[in-house]
Design a protein around this motif. Structure first.
Motif, PDB file in Angstrom:
ATOM      1  N   VAL A 176       0.540  -1.356   0.029  1.00 47.71           N
ATOM      2  CA  VAL A 176      -0.098  -0.222   0.007  1.00 47.71           C
ATOM      3  C   VAL A 176       0.766   1.208  -0.074  1.00 47.71           C
ATOM      4  O   VAL A 176       0.294   2.612  -0.280  1.00 47.71           O
ATOM      5  CB  VAL A 176      -0.916   0.050   1.119  1.00 47.71           C
ATOM      6  CG1 VAL A 176      -1.853   1.186   1.189  1.00 47.71           C
ATOM      7  CG2 VAL A 176      -1.611  -1.398   1.238  1.00 47.71           C
ATOM      8  N   SER A 177       2.096   1.084   0.216  1.00 44.50           N
ATOM      9  CA  SER A 177       3.149   2.342   0.454  1.00 44.50           C
ATOM     10  C   SER A 177       2.479   3.224   1.382  1.00 44.50           C
ATOM     11  O   SER A 177       2.030   4.534   0.945  1.00 44.50           O
ATOM     12  CB  SER A 177       3.191   3.251  -1.046  1.00 44.50           C
ATOM     13  OG  SER A 177       3.970   2.275  -1.738  1.00 44.50           O
ATOM     14  N   ILE A 178       2.398   2.888   2.580  1.00 47.20           N
ATOM     15  CA  ILE A 178       1.962   3.595   3.738  1.00 47.20           C
ATOM     16  C   ILE A 178       2.871   3.456   4.779  1.00 47.20           C
ATOM     17  O   ILE A 178       3.305   2.234   5.034  1.00 47.20           O
ATOM     18  CB  ILE A 178       0.268   3.351   4.124  1.00 47.20           C
ATOM     19  CG1 ILE A 178      -0.041   4.491   5.121  1.00 47.20           C
ATOM     20  CG2 ILE A 178       0.019   1.808   4.633  1.00 47.20           C
ATOM     21  CD1 ILE A 178      -1.646   4.319   5.149  1.00 47.20           C
ATOM     22  N   ALA A 179       2.899   4.168   5.777  1.00 47.85           N
ATOM     23  CA  ALA A 179       3.658   4.091   6.969  1.00 47.85           C
ATOM     24  C   ALA A 179       3.066   3.087   7.881  1.00 47.85           C
ATOM     25  O   ALA A 179       1.821   2.922   8.083  1.00 47.85           O
ATOM     26  CB  ALA A 179       4.079   5.223   7.563  1.00 47.85           C
ATOM     27  N   THR A 180       3.761   2.209   8.632  1.00 53.00           N
ATOM     28  CA  THR A 180       3.120   1.450   9.311  1.00 53.00           C
ATOM     29  C   THR A 180       3.909   1.232  10.851  1.00 53.00           C
ATOM     30  O   THR A 180       5.207   1.750  10.972  1.00 53.00           O
ATOM     31  CB  THR A 180       3.374  -0.356   8.824  1.00 53.00           C
ATOM     32  OG1 THR A 180       4.938  -0.556   8.661  1.00 53.00           O
ATOM     33  CG2 THR A 180       2.539  -0.545   7.717  1.00 53.00           C
ATOM     34  N   GLY A 181       3.355   0.635  11.784  1.00 56.95           N
ATOM     35  CA  GLY A 181       3.716   0.525  13.180  1.00 56.95           C
ATOM     36  C   GLY A 181       4.109  -0.948  13.376  1.00 56.95           C
ATOM     37  O   GLY A 181       3.100  -1.483  13.416  1.00 56.95           O
ATOM     38  N   ALA A 182       5.190  -1.259  13.947  1.00 57.40           N
ATOM     39  CA  ALA A 182       5.511  -2.788  14.430  1.00 57.40           C
ATOM     40  C   ALA A 182       5.276  -2.885  15.782  1.00 57.40           C
ATOM     41  O   ALA A 182       5.683  -2.138  16.669  1.00 57.40           O
ATOM     42  CB  ALA A 182       6.856  -3.122  14.033  1.00 57.40           C
ATOM     43  N   ILE A 183       4.636  -4.129  16.183  1.00 59.93           N
ATOM     44  CA  ILE A 183       4.093  -4.168  17.826  1.00 59.93           C
ATOM     45  C   ILE A 183       4.294  -5.657  17.659  1.00 59.93           C
ATOM     46  O   ILE A 183       3.899  -6.349  16.971  1.00 59.93           O
ATOM     47  CB  ILE A 183       2.920  -3.689  17.889  1.00 59.93           C
ATOM     48  CG1 ILE A 183       2.421  -4.202  19.275  1.00 59.93           C
ATOM     49  CG2 ILE A 183       1.733  -4.155  16.924  1.00 59.93           C
ATOM     50  CD1 ILE A 183       3.420  -3.310  20.471  1.00 59.93           C
ATOM     51  N   GLY A 184       4.590  -6.064  19.048  1.00 56.92           N
ATOM     52  CA  GLY A 184       4.351  -7.423  19.523  1.00 56.92           C
ATOM     53  C   GLY A 184       6.012  -8.122  19.870  1.00 56.92           C
ATOM     54  O   GLY A 184       6.674  -8.379  19.062  1.00 56.92           O
ATOM     55  N   LEU A 185       6.168  -8.203  21.143  1.00 53.63           N
ATOM     56  CA  LEU A 185       7.243  -8.895  21.716  1.00 53.63           C
ATOM     57  C   LEU A 185       8.553  -8.326  21.152  1.00 53.63           C
ATOM     58  O   LEU A 185       9.504  -8.904  20.968  1.00 53.63           O
ATOM     59  CB  LEU A 185       7.018 -10.306  21.389  1.00 53.63           C
ATOM     60  CG  LEU A 185       6.071 -11.230  22.420  1.00 53.63           C
ATOM     61  CD1 LEU A 185       5.911 -12.570  21.734  1.00 53.63           C
ATOM     62  CD2 LEU A 185       6.573 -11.170  23.933  1.00 53.63           C
ATOM     63  N   ILE A 186       8.418  -7.090  21.099  1.00 48.70           N
ATOM     64  CA  ILE A 186       9.940  -6.196  20.663  1.00 48.70           C
ATOM     65  C   ILE A 186      10.463  -5.775  21.967  1.00 48.70           C
ATOM     66  O   ILE A 186       9.811  -5.292  22.703  1.00 48.70           O
ATOM     67  CB  ILE A 186       9.439  -5.194  19.703  1.00 48.70           C
ATOM     68  CG1 ILE A 186       8.886  -5.549  18.455  1.00 48.70           C
ATOM     69  CG2 ILE A 186      11.047  -4.483  19.468  1.00 48.70           C
ATOM     70  CD1 ILE A 186       8.206  -4.531  17.444  1.00 48.70           C
ATOM     71  N   THR A 187      11.591  -6.394  22.258  1.00 50.12           N
ATOM     72  CA  THR A 187      12.241  -6.340  23.561  1.00 50.12           C
ATOM     73  C   THR A 187      13.770  -5.679  23.453  1.00 50.12           C
ATOM     74  O   THR A 187      14.294  -5.348  24.493  1.00 50.12           O
ATOM     75  CB  THR A 187      12.159  -7.522  24.391  1.00 50.12           C
ATOM     76  OG1 THR A 187      13.004  -8.777  23.711  1.00 50.12           O
ATOM     77  CG2 THR A 187      11.017  -8.060  24.706  1.00 50.12           C
ATOM     78  N   THR A 188      14.255  -5.816  22.297  1.00 47.49           N
ATOM     79  CA  THR A 188      15.678  -5.281  21.999  1.00 47.49           C
ATOM     80  C   THR A 188      15.906  -4.338  21.174  1.00 47.49           C
ATOM     81  O   THR A 188      14.976  -4.252  20.162  1.00 47.49           O
ATOM     82  CB  THR A 188      16.725  -6.510  21.875  1.00 47.49           C
ATOM     83  OG1 THR A 188      16.582  -6.980  20.428  1.00 47.49           O
ATOM     84  CG2 THR A 188      16.424  -7.963  22.683  1.00 47.49           C
ATOM     85  N   GLY A 189      16.949  -3.722  21.288  1.00 50.24           N
ATOM     86  CA  GLY A 189      17.477  -2.626  20.058  1.00 50.24           C
ATOM     87  C   GLY A 189      17.714  -3.343  18.973  1.00 50.24           C
ATOM     88  O   GLY A 189      17.438  -2.738  17.797  1.00 50.24           O
ATOM     89  N   ILE A 190      18.238  -4.220  18.793  1.00 47.68           N
ATOM     90  CA  ILE A 190      18.863  -5.044  17.610  1.00 47.68           C
ATOM     91  C   ILE A 190      17.608  -5.460  16.900  1.00 47.68           C
ATOM     92  O   ILE A 190      17.367  -5.257  15.702  1.00 47.68           O
ATOM     93  CB  ILE A 190      19.781  -6.360  18.004  1.00 47.68           C
ATOM     94  CG1 ILE A 190      20.858  -5.713  18.687  1.00 47.68           C
ATOM     95  CG2 ILE A 190      19.886  -7.035  16.697  1.00 47.68           C
ATOM     96  CD1 ILE A 190      21.851  -5.275  17.979  1.00 47.68           C
ATOM     97  N   GLN A 191      16.525  -6.058  17.634  1.00 47.97           N
ATOM     98  CA  GLN A 191      15.200  -6.331  17.114  1.00 47.97           C
ATOM     99  C   GLN A 191      14.519  -5.210  16.337  1.00 47.97           C
ATOM    100  O   GLN A 191      14.057  -5.162  15.216  1.00 47.97           O
ATOM    101  CB  GLN A 191      14.513  -6.944  18.097  1.00 47.97           C
ATOM    102  CG  GLN A 191      13.265  -7.816  17.689  1.00 47.97           C
ATOM    103  CD  GLN A 191      12.644  -8.280  18.988  1.00 47.97           C
ATOM    104  OE1 GLN A 191      12.851  -7.869  20.137  1.00 47.97           O
ATOM    105  NE2 GLN A 191      11.477  -9.041  18.606  1.00 47.97           N
TER     106      GLN A 191
END
Ligand code: FNR
Length: 338
Positions: free
Chosen positions: A275-290
């Motif tokens: 869709v070429s739209i900005a998205t937000g990622a969520i879910g069990l993100i716990t580290t900077g590397i991830q």
């Protein structure tokens, strides 16, 4: 420089980094009045002091019958504005931006009063059977979102997120599993989208800032919305000027979900690309590397973090150290931060 600590721009709003505190119900209002309490002040301001770029309130109800619990924050009354305004002044004092998640629980409201939904189908045996919304009730709720947006502006929020995920009211309209209406708000995906579409248009009459929408991109049910359906909704949202789609999943009907780090990212990335739209990622993100992997590979634009920020309000400092990134401490901590 890491991408996580680079600025992000949405309309006139500049975020100093891409760490976003995900909305989380705190069940902490006194007297069931939906007003900010000292707990909310401490809770949100600590994360702003901890250098989160964008702090979202919990799902904040646009109508009293739209609360997930009787202890939720509300924005159905002008009397809610003052407390929210005080909160925003403090969040802004730490150079963070503030967002409000406007929500309505629909059939998942755990309240004594009558509850409402697109169709009279209970979530499961532990929930009440909702009353099917009349067209007038639909229009009233759309107007409640608009009034919520007006109050959000008066209270000084920078961003609005509409809660269209986790099986709450907007999601109930979107999903064929919960919407069996035969009028113009049910049936085809175009009709199921109508409620959200009208909410967006009415919010825009009061609000000219950025608007995000959180959706559940997987209903974990073979008869639910498909990825193609989500592409359709996302394209419609883009046409309506939505700034970011926050990609969560589940909660529409009871389902077993296998959650692991990054489990919601493939659909977040797919929607961003298609869709070429900005998205937000969520879910069990716990580290900077991830977080960095997700951003550098262009799979999302913002990183939403929920439980890791409950455990550590200074999570941004923790991941900045991990990524070797110097970040500015709040003035008060300058002598002891590094
Ligand atoms: C949540 N979540 C949530 N989501 C949302 O859109 N509105 C809300 O009000 C809430 N409330 C809420 C309360 C609590 C206590 C938790 C733990 C979670 C979901 C949350 O924003 C997030 O999507 C999930 O927790 C997954 O992210 P984490 O925790 O793995 O980073």
């Amino acid at each position: 420089m890491s991408k996580l600590f680079s600025q992000a721009q949405f309309g006139d709003v500049t975020l100093k980094n891409r760490i976003t505190m995900s909305p989380m119900c705190m069940y902490s209002c006194f007297d069931e009045d939906g007003k900010i309490t000292p707990f909310h002040m401490t809770h949100y301001i600590s994360r702003a002091a901890g250098q989160v770029g964008l702090v979202f309130t919990e799902a904040t109800a646009v109508q009293p019958e739209g609360r997930i619990s009787a202890q939720d924050l509300g924005i159905w009354n002008d009397a809610h504005v003052e407390g929210l305004k005080n909160l925003n002044e403090q969040i802004h004092a730490y150079d963070a931006k503030s967002g409000i998640q406007l929500g309505h629980a629909g059939r998942k409201a755990d309240l004594e009063s009558t509850i409402y939904a697109p169709s009279a189908i209970a979530f499961n045996e532990n929930y009440k059977e909702p009353k099917e919304m009349t067209t007038d009730a639909i229009k009233e709720t759309i107007s409640a979102f608009k009034n919520g947006a007006r109050r959000a502006k008066e209270a000084g929020f920078d961003i609005i997120e509409l809660h269209g995920a986790h099986g709450y009211l907007i999601n109930q309209f979107l999903s064929p599993l919960t919407n069996v209406r035969t009028d113009s708000y049910g049936g085809s995906k175009e009709n199921r989208y109508r409620f959200l579409s009208e909410i967006i248009e009415s919010v825009k009459t009061e609000w000219d800032g950025p608007i995000f929408v959180r959706i559940s991109t997987d209903e974990y049910n073979e008869n639910g919305n498909t990825l193609d359906d989500f592409y359709f909704y996302a394209k419609e949202m883009k046409k309506q000027g939505i700034d970011l789609i926050d990609c969560s999943s589940g909660g529409v009907v009871p389902a077993k979900i296998s959650a692991y780090p990054g489990y919601q990212i493939p659909r977040c990335e797919a929607i961003k690309k298609e869709v070429s739209i900005a998205t937000g990622a969520i879910g069990l993100i716990t580290t900077g590397i991830q977080a960095e992997e997700i951003l550098q590979n262009d799979r999302a634009d913002l990183i939403f973090v929920a439980r890791a920020l409950l455990r550590n309000p200074y999570w941004p400092k923790q991941v900045a150290d991990e990524l070797g990134e110097p970040i500015e401490p709040p003035t008060q901590y300058k002598r002891g931060w590094h």
